[in-house]
Design an enzyme around this catalytic site. Sequence first.
Site, PDB file in Angstrom:
ATOM      1  N   TYR A 142       7.239  -1.492  -1.278  1.00 35.12           N
ATOM      2  CA  TYR A 142       8.692  -1.603  -1.114  1.00 35.12           C
ATOM      3  C   TYR A 142       9.022  -2.804  -0.223  1.00 35.12           C
ATOM      4  O   TYR A 142       9.880  -3.628  -0.556  1.00 35.12           O
ATOM      5  CB  TYR A 142       9.203  -0.303  -0.486  1.00 35.12           C
ATOM      6  CG  TYR A 142      10.685  -0.240  -0.234  1.00 35.12           C
ATOM      7  CD1 TYR A 142      11.595  -0.243  -1.282  1.00 35.12           C
ATOM      8  CD2 TYR A 142      11.185  -0.131   1.065  1.00 35.12           C
ATOM      9  CE1 TYR A 142      12.951  -0.154  -1.040  1.00 35.12           C
ATOM     10  CE2 TYR A 142      12.534  -0.027   1.312  1.00 35.12           C
ATOM     11  CZ  TYR A 142      13.417  -0.046   0.262  1.00 35.12           C
ATOM     12  OH  TYR A 142      14.767   0.050   0.497  1.00 35.12           O
ATOM     13  N   LYS A 146      10.999  -6.283  -1.022  1.00 36.39           N
ATOM     14  CA  LYS A 146      12.237  -6.593  -0.298  1.00 36.39           C
ATOM     15  C   LYS A 146      12.180  -7.995   0.310  1.00 36.39           C
ATOM     16  O   LYS A 146      13.155  -8.738   0.252  1.00 36.39           O
ATOM     17  CB  LYS A 146      12.518  -5.533   0.775  1.00 36.39           C
ATOM     18  CG  LYS A 146      13.066  -4.222   0.193  1.00 36.39           C
ATOM     19  CD  LYS A 146      14.408  -4.428  -0.480  1.00 36.39           C
ATOM     20  CE  LYS A 146      14.880  -3.233  -1.270  1.00 36.39           C
ATOM     21  NZ  LYS A 146      16.087  -3.484  -2.066  1.00 36.39           N
ATOM     22  N   ILE A 172      19.971   5.208   5.772  1.00 35.65           N
ATOM     23  CA  ILE A 172      21.391   5.531   5.586  1.00 35.65           C
ATOM     24  C   ILE A 172      21.551   7.054   5.553  1.00 35.65           C
ATOM     25  O   ILE A 172      20.867   7.745   4.789  1.00 35.65           O
ATOM     26  CB  ILE A 172      21.932   4.920   4.266  1.00 35.65           C
ATOM     27  CG1 ILE A 172      21.679   3.402   4.216  1.00 35.65           C
ATOM     28  CG2 ILE A 172      23.416   5.234   4.101  1.00 35.65           C
ATOM     29  CD1 ILE A 172      22.432   2.579   5.222  1.00 35.65           C
TER      30      ILE A 172
END
Length: 319
Positions: A142, A146, A172
Site C-alpha cells: 500500500y 502511495k 479516518i
Amino acid sequence: MKRILITGALGQIGTELTAYLRKQYGKDNVIASSRRKRGDESFFETGPFEILDVNDAQGIADICKKYKINQIIHLAAILSAKAEENPQQAYNINMNGTYNVLEVAREAGIAVFTPSSIAAFGAGTPADNTPQDTIQRPNTMYGVTKVAGELLCDYYYLKYGVDTRGVRFPGIISYETLPGGGTTDYAVHIFYEALKNKKYSCFIKAGTFMDMMYMPDALKAIHDLMEANPEKLKHRNAFNVTAMSFEPEMLAAEIRKHIPGFEMSYDVDPVRQSIADSWPNSLDDSCAREEWGWCPKYDLSSMTADMLQKLAEKLKIKQ
Ligand code: SER
C-alpha cells in the site's frame, strides 16, 4: 461549472464525499462510481452512479466523455492491511488505477485529486512531527503504491500541466461506512463495540501513536484543496494533513468519559502492528495550513463525543 467523477464512491470516504459534494455542486454534477454495486440501495437514488473498474482505462474515458467531467476524485484503492493479503491485486488496483486516471485526465484536460496516506512513510522517516518533505521508504505494498502515486501526480503536473492535487490522509474515523481493511480501523471499530458491548479487543498495541481525523474534516480537506488558489500552492500533491494523534489507551479513556464501564483488552495482530510501527506518530501539517488554509475542526474529545452520539443514533442504541 464543476462536473466531478468519484472513483471508489462506495468506500468509507466515497459514500460521504458523494453526498457532501452533491450538496455543494448539485446532485447531477457529481457522478459516483464503483467496481460493483453494494451497500445501501438508497445511495443509488441520490444521483448518477456508474459501474467502473479503474483498471479499465477506456471505461474511465467513456464516463468522463459522457458526463463532461472536469474533475476526478480518485478514491478507489486497496487499504494497507488488505493489500498485504494480496499485494499483486493491490498493485494492480492502486498503481494501474492511478495511472489510468492520470492518462485520461491528461488527454481530456481534467483536474485530479488523489489521496496519499501516512502509509507513504516508513523506516527512516522521522516519526514525530514528520516533515512534509522527508525520507519515504515504506515497506508495505500500500505504501509503495502511495509514494509512487504521489510522484506520478507530481510528474503529470510538471510534464503535462494536469491540475493534480492531493493530501496524505491519516486514519479516518466515521460512522456512515466502515473502512475496508486498514491498519487504523481499530479507531472506528472501537466505537461500534463500545456502544454495543461496552468492551473492545484492540488489534493494535497500547502505546502505538498514529495520526487520525474525523470525517467532516477529511471532506473539507478535499473540497478546500480542490478550490484553493493554484498560485498559492508550492506543493501540489501529498500534503501532510492531520487533526489528532493518539494511541489506543487515550481513545479508550475518552470513550470512558461517555460510557463509564467501557473495557479494553488487546489481541494484537502482528501484521497490522508492524505496519503501524512503520508509520509516523504525528505529522507536521504546516505546509497545508500555510498554502491552502488547512485547519481541522475536530480534536480527540470533540470527535469522540460526536461519533458516539451519531453512531448511537444510527445503531438505535440509547446512551
Ligand atoms: N487508514 C489507512 C490504512 O490504515 C491509512 O491510509 O490503511
